[in-house]
Structure formats: C-alpha cells, structure tokens
Design a protein around this motif. Sequence first.
Motif, PDB file in Angstrom:
ATOM      1  N   MET A 114       0.943  -1.135  -0.010  1.00 33.48           N
ATOM      2  CA  MET A 114      -0.012   0.266   0.062  1.00 33.48           C
ATOM      3  C   MET A 114       0.927   1.334   0.105  1.00 33.48           C
ATOM      4  SD  MET A 114      -2.835   1.182   2.414  1.00 33.48           S
ATOM      5  CE  MET A 114      -1.919   2.007   3.752  1.00 33.48           C
ATOM      6  N   ILE A 115       0.667   2.306  -0.818  1.00 40.86           N
ATOM      7  CA  ILE A 115       1.426   3.569  -1.052  1.00 40.86           C
ATOM      8  C   ILE A 115       1.027   4.447   0.402  1.00 40.86           C
ATOM      9  CG2 ILE A 115       1.328   5.355  -2.175  1.00 40.86           C
ATOM     10  CD1 ILE A 115       1.118   3.737  -4.776  1.00 40.86           C
ATOM     11  N   ASN A 116       1.908   5.097   0.910  1.00 38.40           N
ATOM     12  CA  ASN A 116       1.862   5.747   2.045  1.00 38.40           C
ATOM     13  C   ASN A 116       2.245   7.107   2.011  1.00 38.40           C
ATOM     14  OD1 ASN A 116       4.317   5.027   2.209  1.00 38.40           O
ATOM     15  ND2 ASN A 116       4.626   4.343   4.177  1.00 38.40           N
ATOM     16  N   VAL A 153      -0.364   9.648  -7.082  1.00 39.91           N
ATOM     17  CA  VAL A 153      -0.618   8.672  -6.159  1.00 39.91           C
ATOM     18  C   VAL A 153      -0.912   9.409  -4.884  1.00 39.91           C
ATOM     19  CG1 VAL A 153       0.711   6.669  -7.326  1.00 39.91           C
ATOM     20  CG2 VAL A 153       1.568   8.126  -5.328  1.00 39.91           C
ATOM     21  N   ARG A 154      -1.797   8.622  -4.243  1.00 44.81           N
ATOM     22  CA  ARG A 154      -2.328   9.285  -2.692  1.00 44.81           C
ATOM     23  C   ARG A 154      -2.069   8.067  -1.685  1.00 44.81           C
ATOM     24  NH1 ARG A 154      -1.495  12.466  -5.588  1.00 44.81           N
ATOM     25  NH2 ARG A 154      -2.682  14.275  -6.480  1.00 44.81           N
ATOM     26  N   ASP A 155      -1.821   8.412  -0.399  1.00 45.67           N
ATOM     27  CA  ASP A 155      -1.743   7.537   0.563  1.00 45.67           C
ATOM     28  C   ASP A 155      -2.851   6.669   0.614  1.00 45.67           C
ATOM     29  OD1 ASP A 155      -0.865   6.508   2.995  1.00 45.67           O
ATOM     30  OD2 ASP A 155      -1.302   8.075   4.314  1.00 45.67           O
ATOM     31  N   GLY A 156      -2.557   5.361   0.585  1.00 43.31           N
ATOM     32  CA  GLY A 156      -3.722   4.254   0.604  1.00 43.31           C
ATOM     33  C   GLY A 156      -4.112   3.603  -0.731  1.00 43.31           C
ATOM     34  N   ASP A 157      -3.018   3.998  -1.900  1.00 39.65           N
ATOM     35  CA  ASP A 157      -3.324   3.636  -3.122  1.00 39.65           C
ATOM     36  C   ASP A 157      -2.741   2.256  -3.118  1.00 39.65           C
ATOM     37  OD1 ASP A 157      -4.817   5.742  -3.786  1.00 39.65           O
ATOM     38  OD2 ASP A 157      -3.265   6.631  -5.090  1.00 39.65           O
ATOM     39  N   TYR A 158      -2.995   1.318  -4.162  1.00 38.55           N
ATOM     40  CA  TYR A 158      -2.342  -0.014  -4.249  1.00 38.55           C
ATOM     41  C   TYR A 158      -1.814   0.028  -5.689  1.00 38.55           C
ATOM     42  CZ  TYR A 158      -4.687  -1.262   0.014  1.00 38.55           C
ATOM     43  OH  TYR A 158      -5.123  -1.483   1.358  1.00 38.55           O
ATOM     44  N   ILE A 159      -0.769  -0.912  -6.028  1.00 29.40           N
ATOM     45  CA  ILE A 159      -0.512  -1.172  -7.212  1.00 29.40           C
ATOM     46  C   ILE A 159      -0.912  -2.394  -7.736  1.00 29.40           C
ATOM     47  CG2 ILE A 159       1.847   0.288  -6.985  1.00 29.40           C
ATOM     48  CD1 ILE A 159       3.247  -2.480  -6.906  1.00 29.40           C
ATOM     49  N   GLY A 160      -1.230  -2.605  -9.234  1.00 27.90           N
ATOM     50  CA  GLY A 160      -1.294  -3.847  -9.685  1.00 27.90           C
ATOM     51  C   GLY A 160      -1.072  -3.990 -11.160  1.00 27.90           C
ATOM     52  N   VAL A 165       2.620  -5.249 -20.634  1.00 34.21           N
ATOM     53  CA  VAL A 165       2.075  -5.373 -19.684  1.00 34.21           C
ATOM     54  C   VAL A 165       1.449  -4.040 -18.929  1.00 34.21           C
ATOM     55  CG1 VAL A 165       4.248  -4.775 -18.467  1.00 34.21           C
ATOM     56  CG2 VAL A 165       2.410  -5.923 -17.148  1.00 34.21           C
ATOM     57  N   LYS A 166       0.236  -4.027 -18.492  1.00 33.54           N
ATOM     58  CA  LYS A 166      -0.228  -2.443 -18.025  1.00 33.54           C
ATOM     59  C   LYS A 166       0.053  -2.716 -16.493  1.00 33.54           C
ATOM     60  CE  LYS A 166      -2.731  -2.195 -21.595  1.00 33.54           C
ATOM     61  NZ  LYS A 166      -2.679  -0.862 -22.537  1.00 33.54           N
ATOM     62  N   LEU A 167       0.770  -1.538 -16.033  1.00 34.98           N
ATOM     63  CA  LEU A 167       1.218  -1.276 -14.764  1.00 34.98           C
ATOM     64  C   LEU A 167       0.378  -0.317 -14.094  1.00 34.98           C
ATOM     65  CD1 LEU A 167       4.958  -0.841 -15.840  1.00 34.98           C
ATOM     66  CD2 LEU A 167       3.949  -2.648 -14.694  1.00 34.98           C
ATOM     67  N   GLN A 168      -0.452  -0.613 -13.062  1.00 31.16           N
ATOM     68  CA  GLN A 168      -1.887  -0.047 -12.424  1.00 31.16           C
ATOM     69  C   GLN A 168      -1.651   0.529 -11.046  1.00 31.16           C
ATOM     70  OE1 GLN A 168      -4.386  -2.960 -13.230  1.00 31.16           O
ATOM     71  NE2 GLN A 168      -5.041  -2.400 -15.241  1.00 31.16           N
ATOM     72  N   ILE A 169      -2.172   1.789 -10.983  1.00 25.35           N
ATOM     73  CA  ILE A 169      -2.543   2.081  -9.437  1.00 25.35           C
ATOM     74  C   ILE A 169      -4.135   2.194  -9.183  1.00 25.35           C
ATOM     75  CG2 ILE A 169      -2.340   4.304  -7.871  1.00 25.35           C
ATOM     76  CD1 ILE A 169       0.234   3.157  -8.725  1.00 25.35           C
ATOM     77  N   TRP A 170      -4.235   1.569  -8.123  1.00 24.06           N
ATOM     78  CA  TRP A 170      -5.859   1.521  -7.925  1.00 24.06           C
ATOM     79  C   TRP A 170      -5.985   2.150  -6.490  1.00 24.06           C
ATOM     80  CZ3 TRP A 170      -9.401  -1.064 -10.763  1.00 24.06           C
ATOM     81  CH2 TRP A 170      -8.874  -1.929 -11.718  1.00 24.06           C
ATOM     82  N   ARG A 171      -7.185   2.588  -6.590  1.00 22.60           N
ATOM     83  CA  ARG A 171      -7.646   3.439  -5.408  1.00 22.60           C
ATOM     84  C   ARG A 171      -8.882   2.857  -4.729  1.00 22.60           C
ATOM     85  NH1 ARG A 171      -7.059   9.432  -6.247  1.00 22.60           N
ATOM     86  NH2 ARG A 171      -4.673   8.626  -6.288  1.00 22.60           N
ATOM     87  N   PRO A 172      -8.808   2.487  -3.147  1.00 24.40           N
ATOM     88  CA  PRO A 172      -9.910   1.749  -2.721  1.00 24.40           C
ATOM     89  C   PRO A 172     -11.063   3.015  -2.646  1.00 24.40           C
ATOM     90  CG  PRO A 172      -8.286   2.186  -1.288  1.00 24.40           C
ATOM     91  CD  PRO A 172      -7.752   2.248  -2.196  1.00 24.40           C
ATOM     92  N   GLU A 173     -12.261   2.568  -2.922  1.00 23.41           N
ATOM     93  CA  GLU A 173     -13.481   3.352  -2.517  1.00 23.41           C
ATOM     94  C   GLU A 173     -14.453   2.842  -1.553  1.00 23.41           C
ATOM     95  OE1 GLU A 173     -15.001   4.204  -6.684  1.00 23.41           O
ATOM     96  OE2 GLU A 173     -13.716   6.222  -6.676  1.00 23.41           O
TER      97      GLU A 173
END
Length: 846
Positions: free
Chosen positions: A24-26, A89-96, A45-53
Amino acid sequence: FLSNTMNSISGLGILLDATDNEYMINCCGVVSSWEFYVKTNSGTVKLQIWRPEGGGQFKLVGENSYTVAAGDENDEFLYTVPTNERISVRDGDYIGFFTAGQPMISHKSEGDGTDGYTYSTTIGAQTVGSTYNWGSQTADTRKEYAINVRLVPGNSPTLSNLDSTVTFPDSTAANTLMFTVTWSDNDPLDILTVVMTTTTSSFSFDTTNGEVKNTGALPYGNNPLSFRVTDDCGRTDTGTLTISVTNSVPVITNLPATADITEDHANEQLLYTLTVTDDSLGDSVTCSIASSNPTTTNFFSRIVSGSTNYGIYIKAQPSLSYDTARQYILTISCTDTKDTAQGTFTVYVTRNNPPAFTNLQATKTIAASTTTTGSVIYTVTSTDSDSNQLYYNMTCAPAACPFTIHNSGEILSTSDLSQHTVPGYDLYVYVTDGKTLVGPRTLTVIISGINTAPVITNLPLAAPLTVPENSALSMSVFQVSVSDVNSADTHTYAASYTPSLGSTLFSLNTATGLISTSSTQNINFESVSTTATTYVITITATDGQATATDTLSIVITDQNEAPVFGKASYAISGNEGAAGSTVGNPSFDVTDPDTGESLFYSIDCPTFVINSNTGVITFSHDYDLDKAGTASSVTCTVTVTDGDLSDTASLVVTINDVNDNTPAFGSSTYTFYAQPSTGVGTVLGSIAATDGDVGSFGTVSYTLDQTSLGYEYFGVQSNGDFYVKNGLTSFSSGTTVTLTATAQDSGGLKDTAPVTIVIPESTTAAPTTTTDRHVTFLEDSRNIAWVTVASVLFAGLVIFWGYLFVRFGSFPCKNGSYKPNAQKVSRWPPFDHKENVRIVKSMDMI
Ligand SMILES: *[C@@H]1O[C@H](CO)[C@@H](O)[C@H](O)[C@H]1NC(C)=O
C-alpha cells in the motif's frame, strides 16, 4: 528479484497486497518508475494504480503501459515514466498489473502466508477512471510478484498569468469579463482547486473557467484580487490580479449659454436648465455656480422641480441695475466628486421702464337702464416709454362683476344692467408691459337708477297658519306685506299651491296680496284630508322687474260637526206591554261628517226608554191601554248627540191595543126559577159577564147552548139579561133544565157557565124571582145583581159582610133605594178600584 516462477493463465489481473498493506502506498506523489522482472513471455504489461472506494470497489486512477519485445524476456526492467505520463498517487493507493496475453511478470511461491494479493482472470482491460470490485475476487498469500514502484514527490501547481493589472472605465457594464485566470500542473493527474481569496461583492470568479467579472458598477481605483491554486497533495501557488477602474468624467453639453433679464425683474425664475452627462454607472453629479463676474448673489443653482437636471435660477427680488452691471458671467461647475466639468452662463441685464396709468383712480356713474351687453363704460389709458403693447386685467369687488377689460383699455359691460340689483363696484385694474405688472388702480363704478327687489316682510311664519274647516267663504286668512326701497313701485302677487288642491280652497288677491278662503268652495276637513291637510302657498311679489318669493303654510283643522237626522219625524208602532218590552226600532238615519264619532240617543217621553246606541224604544213601565186615560199614540222628541253637538227629530209612537183580558161570568153557576106559564120576554135574571179590556176587546156577546132542549126557549140580551124567548108551557112542573151559557169578547176569548132553570111543583111555594125589584136594582148599570140563596148561604153572608165592614168601613146608603131583599150572590165582583165598590151596611142587608 523474484524471477523463478511464471503463471500460465492469459488475461490475468493482479491487485497486490490488499490484505496486509505491504504494497500500500503511504505518501502523496507521482510514479517516477516501475521495476519488474519479465520471464518467458514478451508483450505488453499494464502497470496500474488502484484506489479503494469502500465496499470492495477500487478505482483505476492511472495506468502505464510497457511493451517487452520478443527476445528481451527473462530480464529485469526499469521503466522510467515520461513526465507527462506520471501517475499521481495518494496515501492508501495500491499497485496492480494486467497482461492481456500470457503472464509476463514472474513470481515466487514464498508460502509465508503474509504476502497477499488478489487475482482475477476475468477482469479484462480496464479504462482509467473505471471501478472494479476486487473485493469479490479471490485473495491469496502464496506468491510474491517481481514488481516494484518508485515514487517521487511530484510538482506544484502554478497560476500562470498572474500577477497582472487590467484597466476598465467605471462606465463598464455589469457582468463584463475582466480577466481569465489560468493555472497548470506538470503532474497530469493532479486535481487542482482554484479560489479567489479576496472577499469582494464587486467581482465574481468562476472557479471552473477562471473568468473574473464585475457584478455591478466598477469601484473607482485599484481593486487587487488574490487567487490561490491547490493540488490534491496540498501544494499551492498564489497570485494577484489588479483591476484598475478609471473615472468617466461629467460633461456639460449645453454650455456656454445666455439669458436676458429685465432690470426690474421681481420673481424667482428658472433661467436655464443644464444638461450634464456622466458615463459612470454609479456617479451622481451636482452642479453649482462656482463663481460670478461680477460677484453677485442674484443667481443660484438647484435641481429643477420634477426633473433630475440642475437649473440656473434668478432669486426673488434680485438687485439688478442696467446702469451698474449689464452682464454677469457665471461659472458653472458640475462634479461627480472625482472630476469636475465647467462651463459659463452669461446673464444680460436689459433696461425696462414700467407702464403708468394716466386716468386712474376714477369714479364713473352709469345708468342701469341704458347699459347693455358690450357697452363701453370707461377707457383706461396708460403710458410706457419703452413698450408699445400694454396688457390690462382686473379684479372687482363685489366679485363676479358684470364688467371686463380689454387690452385696448376699454372696460365693457358683460350684461344688461337694467335688471341689475347691485348698486356699484370697485374695479381693480392692472397694466403690464409684459415685464412689469403695475397696479392695482381703482375705478369705482356707480350704477344709477337701479331697481331694488321687493321684500316680503311677514313671511315665512314661525308656525303654519291654522284654518278650521267650514270657515266662512271668502274669509281673510293672511295679508302678505311687502316693502320696497323703490317706494313708487306697485306690486302684484301670484301664488302656487302644494298640493294643487289648495288652489280650490284658497285664493290670492293678485292686487292686494290678501289670501282668503275660496269664495265658492267650503273647506271640508274630511274631504281634503284624503289629499292633505297642510298646504304650502308659494307667494311671489313682483314690482314688474324683480320678485320676492316666500312660502306660507296653512293647516286645515278638523271641527266637530253635529250629527243630523235624515228626517224631521219618525214613526213606530208596537203593542202595549210590560216594562222593558220592545215597542220598535225607528231606524234613525243619522249622519255625522266626523269620522269615528260615537252617537247617543235620548228621548223626552218618560213612558219610553231609548237604547242610546241603537235607538230601539222600550216601555219604561207597564203600558196598558185598558187603563183609562192611557194614550194610544205619543209624540216624543228624540235627540242624537256626539257628546257635544246634537240634533232632534220627532218620534210618533203608536201603541196597539191587545186583547189581554178574558170575559168572566159573575158566577160560576146560575139558577133561575120559572113557571110553565112564565110569559115570553120575561127576564129571569142576569148572567152578565165582565171583560177587563176597553173597546171592542171589552165587548161581550152571549150565546146559549140549548141543543139538549131541542128548542131555543131562552135567550140572553146584550146586557146579560136571561129571558124567556119562547113559551115554557111544554115543560111540566117539577122540571129542571140545564144549559151552558158562553160569554165571548170580540177577540175570541170566552167564559162558560152552566145555567139551571128550575120549574117547581105548582103545589110547592117556590121562591119567586121578583122581576120588579130586580129590574130596579139593575137600573144602575154599574151595579151587579145580587142573588140570595136564602137559607143555604145565609150564615156565609153574615160572616162575609162582617169582613167587608171591617175592611172598607161604613158607607151611607146613597139614596135609600137599596133593599135588603136578597138577590142571588154567587161571588164577589172583581173590583179593582175603590170607586167601583158599592157596599151596603151589613145591618141593612140583614
Ligand atoms: C394680471 O396679469 C398678470 C400678468 O400676466 C398676472 O400675473 C396676474 O395674475 C393677472 N391678474 C389677474 C387678476 O388676472
């Protein structure tokens, strides 16, 4: 690097570390590079940043794509992202990451159960901004993937076109675009927020498009406006926009200008109205006289009533002199408080000489009789050294005078004065040269020979006059009095009546003014009251030219009027009777003009009683015509009265005799003695009956019923003598016969009595009827026969006579002719009155 193992599933998507947050990004920043190991498979390959909602949903906030060419596999890659593709990116984002084909990034099965990930083989390619429910996908901890991301802090946003200054005039319309603020950030995915930090109501800022506009009139001067841009990592930039507002100056558009004023000008007056423009939206302009050459206080400036413009005025009673100052140069200043406009207004003073009257004051006498409409009664003259045309006007007292003045100076009559009543006027005349009004000067007009209207001096009255009904014809009611200043005038009178019926009741002498009752028409209250009892007479008196009018009210009053019998004499007839019995109703026809009157009757005969209401006549006491001296016809006087007035009529009352007595035999039975030889015509005795009635009802006739004898042997004379009518020789001695005698009056009333005739044995000494004595005794017609039954009745007679003696006393025997020789006595006669009683002394009788 974790390069030993590969999956073999196409279309695999991985979200790293959503379970233990190791990945998790902090911090807040941007992706500067990706580091990963590609094993076996080349491709993209698709390098992704996901943000929980929340709720297992994740948003794909950014994606970098990297393609590994064939032959480059089995190597570690460091992909440095170009500046314009860096993902914020923001605190709490995830990579995928995601590979559409065979998996590219390797992993190692660590099996420590802590390095978690979530995978999906059905996720497919996602577009940036879309959301995916990773929470419903399968989580695992058996593998670690060979991927790393490197972050850097990122860039600050900038306000690109501040600090600057723009300039606008204060005439600028509201909602004009002043400036467009622009901003930028090198991190393409940063979210920027721009605000105007200056608090102002004069300007608006659109945070979306950066437009700054004015909300209304622009505030004069410099208006600094501060702005700030902030990215979602809190990095900011600020700047200032200065809006400089310039003033629109006022402009006087109608100066210079001039005015002329006469040196004798008197009133405050507007000389000129200024026209001033100012394009400023919010300015108001005030004007004043800044200076005057020469200096004066004669002029001033103020807003013209009913307008928004300023005017230049001359004050009342200015000090102007052509010889001293022929012009004034006024400097007019108009200011909006920021800038001032000026202009000059020049007032030229002109010389003036006022007009002057030459023939007023004056007095003029005119004749009422000859002054007609349009007559010129006077001509006013005046002079003016510097004016050719003069104008006249005037007022007068009393007001509304019958005169007018023309500008020629002629005063004319506006009506015919022959009927005029006002004796004179004062005319107040003015003259003007158009600049100066001179006056007033008085023309006194005396109107001679004026007629004064007559005046009725004794009307109206405080209360209406009263005229009783039935007043005499032509009776004087009221004399109208008139006074007149013109003593020689003669007056005539006229009247009108309300209601008009009054003209038939009253008359006015048109020459004398005397009001009288009508000479032909009697005033009857009951008749006129259906129309009116109050009459208003409008009286006019005229001297031939003028009239006076007044009213007289007359009230007609009711008078009591006598009741009147319709006839002089009335007659009724009725039967004799007891007190209270009705004789008859004369049916008096009495009239009384007064309505609602109660009438009462009375009668002057004591014999009768009259019903005071109905007039019905009754007996006051028993009325018996059989009494001697009782009249069968009585004439009385009947009076009818309304309580005050009365009338009389005679009433003839005729009383009819009534058969009210029945004949009665003197005895209940009769016994007579005869011999067979008794001669025809011999009177055996009397059976006379009496009847209380006088006249025909008292006349008694006798009949005998001899049918049992078979022959008419006996008869009765009208005086009651019972006699032998036919010979009795057929009867033998010792015979007794009986028959019935009837006495009947003319009215049919009757009495009967048995009569016994005894013919005794010839050998027996029978009592004989001594005819001589009997006849002698009966010569007095008022006496009654007395018959004695000698032995049988003797004792009774003695007792009876004794009684009579006690009751009536002893009477002398009138002429000694009474004989004690007894006659048959059957009963005491029914005497009613003492004078009819004839008594003999008991001793004589014995
Ligand atoms: C007479 O004329 C003058 C000037 O026009 C005016 O001011 C004044 O009121 C007039 N007077 C009458 C009685 O009409």
